[in-house]
Design an enzyme around this catalytic site. Structure first.
Site, PDB file in Angstrom:
ATOM      1  CG  HIS A   1      -1.981  -0.961   1.292  1.00 20.93           C
ATOM      2  ND1 HIS A   1      -2.154  -1.833   2.339  1.00 20.93           N
ATOM      3  CD2 HIS A   1      -2.988  -1.208   0.419  1.00 20.93           C
ATOM      4  CE1 HIS A   1      -3.224  -2.584   2.103  1.00 20.93           C
ATOM      5  NE2 HIS A   1      -3.748  -2.227   0.949  1.00 20.93           N
TER       6      HIS A   1
ATOM      7  CB  CYS B   1      -3.358  -1.978   8.438  1.00 27.49           C
ATOM      8  SG  CYS B   1      -2.317  -3.160   9.238  1.00 27.49           S
TER       9      CYS B   1
HETATM   10  C1  CIR Z   1      -3.864  -7.871   2.985  1.00 26.11           C
HETATM   11  O1  CIR Z   1      -3.055  -8.312   2.184  1.00 26.11           O
HETATM   12  O2  CIR Z   1      -4.861  -7.269   2.626  1.00 26.11           O
HETATM   13  C2  CIR Z   1      -3.614  -8.107   4.456  1.00 26.11           C
HETATM   14  N1  CIR Z   1      -2.994  -9.378   4.634  1.00 26.11           N
HETATM   15  C3  CIR Z   1      -2.753  -7.014   5.040  1.00 26.11           C
HETATM   16  C4  CIR Z   1      -3.418  -5.674   4.989  1.00 26.11           C
HETATM   17  C5  CIR Z   1      -2.598  -4.597   5.617  1.00 26.11           C
HETATM   18  N2  CIR Z   1      -3.269  -3.356   5.482  1.00 26.11           N
HETATM   19  C6  CIR Z   1      -2.672  -2.178   5.583  1.00 26.11           C
HETATM   20  O3  CIR Z   1      -1.480  -2.106   5.774  1.00 26.11           O
HETATM   21  N3  CIR Z   1      -3.435  -1.103   5.436  1.00 26.11           N
END
Ligand code: CIR
Length: 259
Positions: free
Chosen positions: A165, A251
């Site tokens: 991201h 997140c």
């Molecule tokens: C994903 O790949 O969507 C999750 N395993 C990790 C999401 C992490 N989100 C973030 O850093 N905003």
């Protein structure tokens, strides 16, 4: 931080299915769920100690990535935009988030064919920088722009390469100051900002959560965190198990208000 209106931190518990999480840039390794839960609880305690009122959303054991609530919404002072996450497995996460977030903000919704993850949106003042990576598409940026423009926000697309991201590559440390990994995002996109680079040995260290004068940082990145200490009060928390699921500190919460 505004002392009279404490920010709300929406969080969601670590689900039983976390080990089946989405992975893009990391290889799958075993995750100790009990330890992930302890680390998540410590994260919540830290946010509370920094003045947040932590509101916990209902657990969704069958949704592997549901602990990573940031990706389901963008919360502004005026509205909240419910996203349409780029990974199809993550789209069912948004319903419960909307139910709670709707008590705090007027909700707007991104619609098919838009995809956008909250982790791709960095708000710096009245500008929303949106990472064009694997999770967020042009329709997502277009629909977001239409929703936020009436509220006085500009939207700028930022190429992101090598990480999940935009906020894996850059976050705000203090007003006018950002921490970036220059391998993943071009600092020239942020000419009005002082730039602190991550320590070269800590490529994932650019994800920090700013709460007023403080920043919440992952404990795994002491060299970078030391660089941030000149600009903010640094609080580090061990999120090593959540990191195996490609999660970081921003997140695990959606911050509502507080400035
Ligand atoms: C994903 O790949 O969507 C999750 N395993 C990790 C999401 C992490 N989100 C973030 O850093 N905003």
């Amino acid at each position: 931080m505004n002392n009279h209106v404490p920010p709300i931190a929406l969080t969601r518990p670590v689900p039983d299915a976390l080990t089946a999480c989405q992975l893009t840039h990391l290889a799958r390794v075993p995750i100790d769920i009990a330890r992930a839960r302890e680390q998540h609880a410590e994260y919540e305690r830290l946010l509370s100690s920094l003045g947040c009122h932590v509101v916990t959303l209902p657990v969704a054991h069958e949704l592997p990535d549901s602990v990573f609530v940031e990706d389901t919404a963008l919360v502004l002072d005026e509205i909240a935009v419910m996203t349409r996450p780029g990974a199809p497995s993550r789209r069912p996460e948004t319903g419960a988030v909307a139910s709670t977030l709707g008590t705090y903000r007027q909700l707007e919704f991104l619609r098919e064919p838009a995809t956008l993850d909250g982790g791709d949106v960095l708000r710096l003042g009245r500008t929303l920088y949106v990472g064009a990576g694997t999770r967020t598409n042009a329709a997502g940026v277009h629909q977001l722009t239409a929703l936020v423009s009436p509220h006085g926000y500009a939207v700028r697309t930022v190429p992101v390469d090598g990480c999940l991201h935009l906020k894996s590559a850059i976050t705000e440390v203090a007003p006018g100051v950002v921490v970036i990994n220059p391998e993943w995002v071009d600092g020239q996109m942020f000419p009005d900002h002082e730039i602190i680079e991550v320590a070269p040995s800590e490529p994932a260290a650019a994800n920090v959560l700013r709460l007023g004068d403080a920043v919440v940082c992952a404990a795994a990145y002491p060299r970078t965190n030391a660089r941030l200490a000149a600009m903010a009060v640094v609080h580090s928390v061990d999120v090593s198990e959540l990191s195996k699921a490609e999660g970081a500190v921003t997140c695990c919460s959606l911050i509502v208000g507080g400035e």
